[in-house]
Scaffold this motif. Structure first.
Motif, short mmCIF file in Angstrom:
data_model
loop_
_atom_site.label_atom_id
_atom_site.label_comp_id
_atom_site.label_asym_id
_atom_site.label_seq_id
_atom_site.Cartn_x
_atom_site.Cartn_y
_atom_site.Cartn_z
N LEU A 156 -31.17 46.43 10.18
CA LEU A 156 -32.11 46.07 9.12
C LEU A 156 -33.01 47.25 8.75
O LEU A 156 -33.32 47.48 7.58
N PHE A 157 -33.43 48.01 9.75
CA PHE A 157 -34.28 49.18 9.50
C PHE A 157 -33.54 50.21 8.65
O PHE A 157 -34.07 50.76 7.68
N ILE A 158 -32.26 50.45 9.00
CA ILE A 158 -31.46 51.43 8.26
C ILE A 158 -31.23 50.96 6.83
O ILE A 158 -31.34 51.74 5.87
N VAL A 159 -30.95 49.65 6.66
CA VAL A 159 -30.75 49.11 5.31
C VAL A 159 -32.02 49.26 4.48
O VAL A 159 -31.98 49.61 3.29
N GLY A 160 -33.19 49.02 5.10
CA GLY A 160 -34.46 49.18 4.39
C GLY A 160 -34.67 50.61 3.91
O GLY A 160 -35.11 50.84 2.78
N ILE A 161 -34.36 51.57 4.78
CA ILE A 161 -34.50 52.99 4.41
C ILE A 161 -33.60 53.32 3.22
O ILE A 161 -33.99 54.01 2.28
N ILE A 162 -32.35 52.81 3.27
CA ILE A 162 -31.40 53.08 2.19
C ILE A 162 -31.91 52.51 0.86
O ILE A 162 -31.86 53.16 -0.19
N ILE A 163 -32.46 51.29 0.89
CA ILE A 163 -32.97 50.66 -0.33
C ILE A 163 -34.14 51.46 -0.90
O ILE A 163 -34.25 51.69 -2.12
N MET A 164 -35.04 51.93 -0.02
CA MET A 164 -36.18 52.73 -0.47
C MET A 164 -35.71 54.03 -1.12
O MET A 164 -36.26 54.47 -2.13
N CYS A 165 -34.69 54.64 -0.52
CA CYS A 165 -34.17 55.90 -1.09
C CYS A 165 -33.57 55.66 -2.47
O CYS A 165 -33.78 56.45 -3.41
N TYR A 180 -33.94 56.20 -8.33
CA TYR A 180 -33.91 55.51 -9.63
C TYR A 180 -35.19 55.77 -10.42
O TYR A 180 -35.17 56.06 -11.60
N LYS A 181 -36.31 55.70 -9.71
CA LYS A 181 -37.61 55.84 -10.37
C LYS A 181 -37.80 57.24 -10.93
O LYS A 181 -38.33 57.42 -12.03
N HIS A 182 -37.43 58.27 -10.18
CA HIS A 182 -37.71 59.64 -10.57
C HIS A 182 -36.64 60.27 -11.45
O HIS A 182 -36.89 61.30 -12.07
N PHE A 183 -35.50 59.71 -11.49
CA PHE A 183 -34.44 60.32 -12.29
C PHE A 183 -34.00 59.42 -13.44
O PHE A 183 -34.12 59.76 -14.61
N PHE A 184 -33.52 58.27 -13.09
CA PHE A 184 -32.94 57.41 -14.12
C PHE A 184 -34.02 56.76 -14.99
O PHE A 184 -33.91 56.71 -16.21
N ALA A 185 -35.10 56.28 -14.42
CA ALA A 185 -36.14 55.62 -15.20
C ALA A 185 -36.81 56.61 -16.14
O ALA A 185 -37.07 56.32 -17.30
N GLY A 186 -37.09 57.85 -15.70
CA GLY A 186 -37.71 58.88 -16.54
C GLY A 186 -36.84 59.26 -17.71
O GLY A 186 -37.28 59.47 -18.82
N LYS A 187 -35.53 59.33 -17.43
CA LYS A 187 -34.60 59.71 -18.48
C LYS A 187 -34.56 58.66 -19.58
O LYS A 187 -34.53 58.96 -20.77
N LYS A 188 -34.60 57.40 -19.20
CA LYS A 188 -34.59 56.33 -20.20
C LYS A 188 -35.84 56.38 -21.07
O LYS A 188 -35.81 56.17 -22.27
#
Length: 300
Positions: A262-271, A276-284
């Protein structure tokens, strides 16, 4: 069965080898012999029709070979030795009896594994002929260091790993196998003998007992011919069997492993969210055309 040999018309022999008897041997075993420890003893008789066998007559103990029809000589004893003319060997020899034409022959040799369950016979030789007597089967002969100790069906040859206690109990069974009889199985706890029995012995470990045991096999009542193994055993708590104990262990393993996953899955989701926030959302946002930015057309 009688066997005869004739030389001309005057000399006739009857050769007899008696069946093997455990009590004739020099041993402390009741069944089987220990190699290089016990002595194998056989006896037989040679009957001669004439008052004395012809000079040069010899008797031999012969070993029956599976791969050959021709037996192999083990020991040879001149019958002249019965009259003191020739010194006999230590292992196979001849003795006079009260009858001038009857001779005792004896085999008294160190037990050897190569003779285990083989067949032997007496053969009498003269200058002109020979006669092979009846074959006798020898006993099983064991190397005492090859004895096998088993605990709850597991061999202790490679130590105590993999030993499991039986379901709903802390009972253990120790057995001595592949050995002349009697082979005693002995269970010691904290240096004190708890139980001892021929072949197999059972023992219930008291709850809460310190788990330091020594398991021993003893061949034919001879303490110097013993195998010992020191083992650490953990008795199961009352009411717990191997299956429930196994489930308990599985549950204890699942909980921490699940937490790590669960800890590893949480880290992956945060990454993923950060990317998404810094690359894809800004581009849109950059692709959006606001109304104020539209070019205005002149109206005429």
């Amino acid at each position: 069965m009688s066997h005869f040999i004739s030389k001309g018309n005057s000399n006739e022999f009857r050769v007899v080898l008696y069946p093997f008897k455990q009590t004739d041997c020099i041993t402390k075993c009741q069944d089987g012999l220990l190699a290089n420890v016990d002595r194998l003893v056989l006896s037989g008789k040679i009957y001669v029709q004439a008052p004395a066998p012809p000079m040069g007559t010899v008797a031999s103990i012969q070993l029956k070979l599976e791969e050959s029809n021709d037996p192999s000589n083990l020991y040879i004893a001149p019958l002249d030795s019965c009259f003191g003319h020739v010194s006999h060997t230590e292992s196979f020899y001849c003795e006079k009896t009260d009858s001038a034409n009857v001779f005792h022959v004896y085999l008294n040799m160190s037990a050897d594994v190569s003779l285990s369950e083989k067949e032997v016979a007496i053969r009498v030789f003269t200058d002109e002929n020979s006669q092979l007597g009846n074959f006798v089967k020898l006993p099983k002969i064991y190397n005492w260091w090859n004895a096998t100790l088993t605990l709850n069906g597991h061999s202790l040859t490679n130590g105590c790993s993999g030993i499991e206690l039986e379901k709903d109990t802390s009972e253990i069974t120790l057995c001595c196998k592949n050995m002349a009889s009697p082979c005693d199985a002995i269970i010691h706890h904290m240096g004190v003998t708890q139980v001892k029995a021929k072949d197999c012995v059972r023992y219930t470990i008291p709850e809460g007992t310190i788990k330091d045991f020594t398991f021993t096999s003893e061949a034919c009542g001879q303490p110097n011919l013993a195998h010992s193994y020191r083992c650490q055993l953990t008795p199961l708590p009352t009411g717990m069997d191997k299956e429930s104990g196994s489930n308990d262990i599985t549950l204890k393993l699942i909980l921490p492993v699940s937490g790590i996953v669960l800890f590893i899955v949480g880290i992956i989701i945060m990454c993923i969210y950060w990317i998404y926030k810094h690359f894809f959302a800004g581009k849109k946002n950059n692709d959006i055309v606001y109304e104020s930015d539209r070019p205005k057309f002149k109206q005429y």
